[in-house]
Write a protein that holds these residues in place. Structure first.
Motif, PDB file in Angstrom:
ATOM      1  N   UNK A   1       0.848  -1.186   0.000  1.00  0.00           N
ATOM      2  CA  UNK A   1       0.000   0.000   0.000  1.00  0.00           C
ATOM      3  C   UNK A   1       0.885   1.239   0.000  1.00  0.00           C
ATOM      4  N   UNK A   2       0.301   2.325  -0.475  1.00  0.00           N
ATOM      5  CA  UNK A   2       0.990   3.615  -0.483  1.00  0.00           C
ATOM      6  C   UNK A   2       0.810   4.258   0.888  1.00  0.00           C
ATOM      7  N   UNK A   3       1.916   4.623   1.527  1.00  0.00           N
ATOM      8  CA  UNK A   3       1.871   5.186   2.874  1.00  0.00           C
ATOM      9  C   UNK A   3       1.291   6.593   2.814  1.00  0.00           C
ATOM     10  N   UNK A   4       0.279   6.901   3.628  1.00  0.00           N
ATOM     11  CA  UNK A   4      -0.266   8.269   3.630  1.00  0.00           C
ATOM     12  C   UNK A   4       0.745   9.268   4.156  1.00  0.00           C
ATOM     13  N   UNK A   5       0.612  10.502   3.710  1.00  0.00           N
ATOM     14  CA  UNK A   5       1.550  11.551   4.095  1.00  0.00           C
ATOM     15  C   UNK A   5       1.353  12.003   5.530  1.00  0.00           C
ATOM     16  N   UNK A   6       2.230  12.865   6.020  1.00  0.00           N
ATOM     17  CA  UNK A   6       2.125  13.345   7.407  1.00  0.00           C
ATOM     18  C   UNK A   6       0.924  14.245   7.590  1.00  0.00           C
ATOM     19  N   UNK A   7       0.462  14.330   8.826  1.00  0.00           N
ATOM     20  CA  UNK A   7      -0.708  15.160   9.152  1.00  0.00           C
ATOM     21  C   UNK A   7      -0.330  16.464   9.830  1.00  0.00           C
ATOM     22  N   UNK A   8       0.946  16.677  10.103  1.00  0.00           N
ATOM     23  CA  UNK A   8       1.371  17.905  10.769  1.00  0.00           C
ATOM     24  C   UNK A   8       2.804  18.249  10.435  1.00  0.00           C
ATOM     25  N   UNK A   9       3.204  19.451  10.819  1.00  0.00           N
ATOM     26  CA  UNK A   9       4.540  19.970  10.552  1.00  0.00           C
ATOM     27  C   UNK A   9       5.063  20.606  11.824  1.00  0.00           C
ATOM     28  N   UNK A  10       6.345  20.425  12.116  1.00  0.00           N
ATOM     29  CA  UNK A  10       6.986  21.046  13.277  1.00  0.00           C
ATOM     30  C   UNK A  10       8.348  21.581  12.862  1.00  0.00           C
ATOM     31  N   UNK A  11       8.631  22.834  13.207  1.00  0.00           N
ATOM     32  CA  UNK A  11       9.923  23.460  12.926  1.00  0.00           C
ATOM     33  C   UNK A  11      10.435  24.078  14.217  1.00  0.00           C
ATOM     34  N   UNK A  12      11.750  24.130  14.352  1.00  0.00           N
ATOM     35  CA  UNK A  12      12.352  24.628  15.586  1.00  0.00           C
ATOM     36  C   UNK A  12      13.407  25.666  15.263  1.00  0.00           C
TER      37      UNK A  12
END
Length: 542
Positions: free
Chosen positions: A11-22
């Protein structure tokens, strides 16, 4: 084949649901650091108190109790700080409960393995699918005692699970145990105490859409000014209107700066977290936000141009490019990484290896196929016995972190990631592909062959190279022998193109031009049988 387990479909892995930058909080004054410490300590005390109440409630916790805890915390801080604390407390309790369930599964696996080995005669050899008996009477006795220990732990863990009891340490269990080993950790009591207070602080605020710059509690303006809403007991420390404190330094994000600026300008929700790195003596700000789920590429579309099969190992990633028919093309590549040193260094090594892999995939517009690995139930000492090196190997492989990193990094350039069942990829890859892919200038390893097996499984092809013809009639009458060409493939039964020059020692150049032309052979049912020079059969009357 009856002993093989059933394969899970790719199966194709779904993309991320969030983003975090520091980013780092630079230019802070001594007063800024003092205020941040006081606010973090006060909110950390409230968070510890709320966590204690949440753990005491257990499974009886409901929305009414949640609202009651929030009302109590609001009077000692603010409504927004109270909402962030109660949400973080519930998330921490839920995480601890999932960890307790994983611990129960690990204990159950250990108990099953020891019971099976104790039931076998001493010295009996095992198989590939089941371990054998213990080597000596002494080991049998020691394992029988360990079985009682694991059963006692299992009963205790199951009782806690049914009662909703969890064990949580704010600040981390590892740092708590370091208190009793200060000499080994090369820490003084004051240094450990400073680190302990820093880890137990609470400076987190959830974002709010429609509010100014996406967050009323910790606010960061587009030009980098950072301010926070002070709790009620510390309102006298404010240096700005409405009980706010503005830090002297300004921040800027080096990664995803445009996306962050677009969100704060449009007043969309952005969550922030401020924490102190005691070892470096620095303060950091982490911004995070949710992103809409990206449309997953269909599996057939991801397979259209071929893909790159990747085998995950403890010190490198073995990758090989495959075309749409499952044939390995070009040369295999290996992306090395060293999982030594600090956690940040190990994470940087993983990211560096993935960046080179993604650059290769983007250059050729290919998808990436990886194994859907999970070693949580596979690294117990009861399962692998005395194989300490192997247990250490699989324990050190960052399969979960590597896959999460790969999915998040591949989502930005739009590279699909296909997850496949990891069963038998290394074994079958070495059996069917390692030896045929060895050349005079290339030494194919077992990991390279496993990458080919992973890629073929992601493409929907069997791992083995050829399908054997039927034993009753070993010819092409039952269809083409190879599994690469389908029944509707054009020219699948056509003649091979002739290559100039001698092909074998017995056939010279230009000879055997009709070697594959069935009509030119002396076989029944072919046109060559009825040529004018062919001798007629004798009459039956003679």
């Amino acid at each position: 084949m009856g002993g093989l387990r059933e394969m899970v479909a790719s199966f194709v892995v779904p993309g991320p649901s969030g983003v975090a930058v520091r980013t780092r909080l630079k230019g802070l004054t001594a007063g800024d650091e003092k205020v941040l410490g006081m606010v973090g300590d006060l909110l950390g005390t409230l968070a510890s108190r709320d966590l204690k109440a949440r753990c005491a409630a257990g499974l009886q916790h409901d929305s009414e109790q949640w609202a009651q805890h929030k009302r109590v915390l609001t009077g000692e801080s603010s409504s927004r700080w109270a909402g962030s604390i109660t949400k973080a407390t519930h998330d921490q309790w839920a995480l601890a409960r999932r960890g307790r369930l994983a611990h129960i599964h690990s204990l159950q696996a250990g108990v099953r393995t020891i019971r099976h080995r104790l039931s076998l005669p001493i010295g009996e050899k095992g198989s590939k699918r089941a371990p054998g008996g213990y080597h000596s009477r002494q080991e049998w006795f020691a394992k029988s005692r360990r079985l009682h220990v694991l059963e006692d732990r299992l009963r205790s863990a199951q009782a806690d699970w049914q009662a909703g009891v969890v064990h949580v340490v704010r600040g981390g269990k590892r740092l708590l145990k370091t208190r009793h080993q200060l000499e080994t950790a090369h820490l003084t009591h004051e240094q450990w105490r400073h680190r302990w207070h820093a880890e137990r602080r609470f400076l987190e605020a959830d974002g709010e859409s429609g509010k100014r710059h996406g967050n009323e509690t910790i606010r960061v303006t587009p030009d980098g000014e950072v301010s926070l809403k002070l709790p009620a007991p510390l309102a006298h420390l404010a240096n700005a209107p409405h009980g706010r404190y503005v830090l002297a330094g300004k921040v800027s994000f080096a990664h995803r700066a445009e996306q962050w600026a677009d969100r704060v300008t449009a007043h969309r929700a952005v969550a922030y977290r401020i924490h102190e790195d005691v070892q470096r003596g620095r303060w950091y700000l982490t911004a995070s936000w949710t992103i809409p789920p990206t449309s997953t590429v269909p599996l057939e579309a991801a397979r259209a141009n071929g893909l790159i099969g990747v085998d995950t190992n403890a010190d490198h990633l073995a990758a090989w490019r495959l075309d749409a028919h499952g044939n390995p093309t070009g040369q295999p590549l290996r992306f090395a990484h060293e999982l030594t040193g600090t956690a940040s260094h190990r994470d940087a090594q993983v990211r560096h290896a993935l960046i080179r892999l993604l650059h290769w995939a983007r250059r050729h517009s290919l998808a990436i196929a990886v194994e859907d690995l999970d070693f949580q139930a596979e690294k117990t000492r009861e399962k692998h016995g005395r194989r300490k090196k192997f247990r250490k190997l699989i324990s050190g492989m960052p399969v979960a972190r590597l896959r999460a990193r790969l999915v998040s990094m591949a989502a930005e350039p739009g590279i699909p990631v296909i997850a496949v069942d990891p069963a038998y990829t290394s074994r079958w890859g070495a059996q069917h592909w390692q030896k045929p892919l060895i050349t005079k200038t290339r030494k194919t390893t077992r990991h390279d062959a496993a990458a080919v097996a992973i890629g073929r499984r992601a493409l929907g092809h069997p791992v083995r190279r050829r399908t054997a013809p039927p034993r009753a009639h070993q010819s092409d009458v039952h269809g083409h022998r190879t599994v690469q060409a389908g029944a509707g493939t054009p020219e699948r039964e056509g003649n091979r193109p002739r290559i100039p020059g001698p092909r074998t020692r017995s056939v010279g150049a230009g000879r055997g031009a009709n070697a594959v032309d069935q009509n030119a052979q002396h076989r029944p049912g072919r046109s060559a049988e009825h040529e004018s020079w062919q001798q007629d059969s004798l009459p039956l009357s003679l």
